[in-house]
Enzyme design. Structure first.
Site, mmCIF file in Angstrom:
data_model
loop_
_atom_site.group_PDB
_atom_site.id
_atom_site.type_symbol
_atom_site.label_atom_id
_atom_site.label_comp_id
_atom_site.label_asym_id
_atom_site.label_seq_id
_atom_site.Cartn_x
_atom_site.Cartn_y
_atom_site.Cartn_z
ATOM 1 C CB THR A 168 43.795 3.559 -18.873
ATOM 2 O OG1 THR A 168 44.496 4.670 -19.383
ATOM 3 C CG2 THR A 168 43.677 2.502 -19.951
ATOM 4 C CB SER A 188 45.468 10.136 -13.278
ATOM 5 O OG SER A 188 46.605 9.867 -14.043
HETATM 6 N N1 ASP Z 1 45.938 8.824 -19.077
HETATM 7 C C1 ASP Z 1 45.564 7.732 -18.204
HETATM 8 C C2 ASP Z 1 45.405 8.276 -16.797
HETATM 9 O O1 ASP Z 1 46.370 8.484 -16.131
HETATM 10 C C3 ASP Z 1 46.596 6.655 -18.252
HETATM 11 C C4 ASP Z 1 46.280 5.419 -17.433
HETATM 12 O O2 ASP Z 1 45.402 5.357 -16.628
HETATM 13 O O3 ASP Z 1 47.021 4.414 -17.644
HETATM 14 O O4 ASP Z 1 44.292 8.511 -16.389
#
Ligand code: ASP
Length: 330
Positions: free
Chosen positions: A12, A54
């Protein structure tokens, strides 16, 4: 000035709004610009190694990250890895074993809001990570919400709150306050030898969260699919059902076929104790290894790592009996 390496992997923190929602789109130098003059305190090298949500970070990516960390560590005082929060605790645990005894700080961080967002927590998290990375304290850590947590003790416990990670069964390693970064030295496990890259992993490890009445035939399926290890999150201090649907019988069968079983608790806090109840002792009698106070993330990645090092069930048991990076305290 401390020499720091910032490895970026997406998440994110590096995301922008795209047609299908948030997706990583920013490189490391763009991210680093948001730190402004903070960067003048350090000698920072930025390297973009991945650009992934991720959810897409898997054992192949752990190996890539571990290799970058291992090759870089002799040249830097600390390494920061920007990473999505969703699987950050898995990556941190896996790295704790793959580059065990790393003599410098390796600090993962990320954000709940993209760094371009006016209310982002990313700048604050990076600042904490940079400070920890220049602290000289060795190990793999997660810096988030002005706290530093031992990597193999971190669990993501909030989807939206900036305080996204909890330190489970282990004290917080460091906090940020008016006194700066205060490190609790007792929470930093000692380096117990030379740092070696041991990046072989076995991906054939399954995690089962036990539910009342779970059909034991699931274990036959795992055998058919050639799984080599299974982590079972059992009930409470430790128990599996054996009336009507006899899971113990199946544990016997899969152990005879060479599958390694690790049993831990689905309770987040405190330790398993499978000796307490009959329903737990029967599990131990089938040769299952207890996870004790390990997090699920630390147990699953440790089993993947252990089975990557050896095929010998006794050696896997020995690996689990030791705390390699502070993942086990009991
Ligand atoms: N979906 C994102 C990830 O894990 C969530 C984040 O980074 O807070 O890449």
């Amino acid at each position: 000035m401390k020499r720091l390496l910032l490895l970026t992997t997406g998440g994110t923190i590096a995301s922008r709004q795209m047609e299908e929602g948030l997706a990583p789109d920013m490189d490391g130098s763009t991210i680093a610009r948001y730190l402004g003059e903070v960067m003048f305190n350090y000698n920072v090298t930025v390297q973009d190694i991945l650009q992934l949500d991720s959810s897409n970070i898997q054992p192949e990516e752990w190996r890539l990250i571990a290799n970058h960390v291992y090759e870089a560590f002799p040249h830097y005082d600390g390494i920061i890895i920007s990473h999505g929060t969703d699987t950050m605790a898995y990556t941190a645990s896996a790295l704790s074993y793959m580059v065990c005894n790393i003599p410098i700080p390796v600090v993962l961080t990320g954000a709940q809001l993209p760094i371009e967002h006016p209310l982002t927590d990313g700048v604050d998290n990076l600042r904490t990570a940079f400070s920890m990375a220049s602290s000289g304290y060795p190990g793999v850590f997660i810096a988030f919400n002005r706290k530093v947590i031992l990597g193999c003790r971190a669990v993501k416990t909030h989807t939206m709150d900036f305080d996204a990670f909890s330190s489970v069964n282990w004290p917080v390693v460091a906090t940020v306050s008016g006194s700066g970064l205060t490190v609790n030295e007792e929470a930093i496990p000692p380096v117990m030898g030379e740092c070696l890259l041991r990046d072989k992993l076995c991906q054939d490890v399954f995690l089962i969260k036990l539910t009342p009445g779970l059909n034991p035939e699931i274990f036959d399926m795992l055998l058919q699919m050639n799984y080599r290890g299974v982590v079972i999150e059992a009930f409470g201090a430790g128990g599996l059902h054996f009336i009507r649907r006899n899971l113990i019988e199946k544990l016997h069968k899969i152990a005879a076929a060479g599958m390694i079983v690790v049993v831990c608790s689905q309770c987040l806090y405190e330790s398993s104790d499978f000796t307490l109840y009959q329903a737990g002792q029967k599990v131990l009698a089938e040769g299952a290894i207890q996870g004790y106070d390990m997090t699920t993330e630390a147990a699953v990645t440790k089993l993947m790592w252990a089975l990557g090092q050896t095929d010998n069930p006794d050696k896997v048991r020995d690996i689990f009996a030791a705390s390699l990076a502070g993942e086990r305290g009991v």
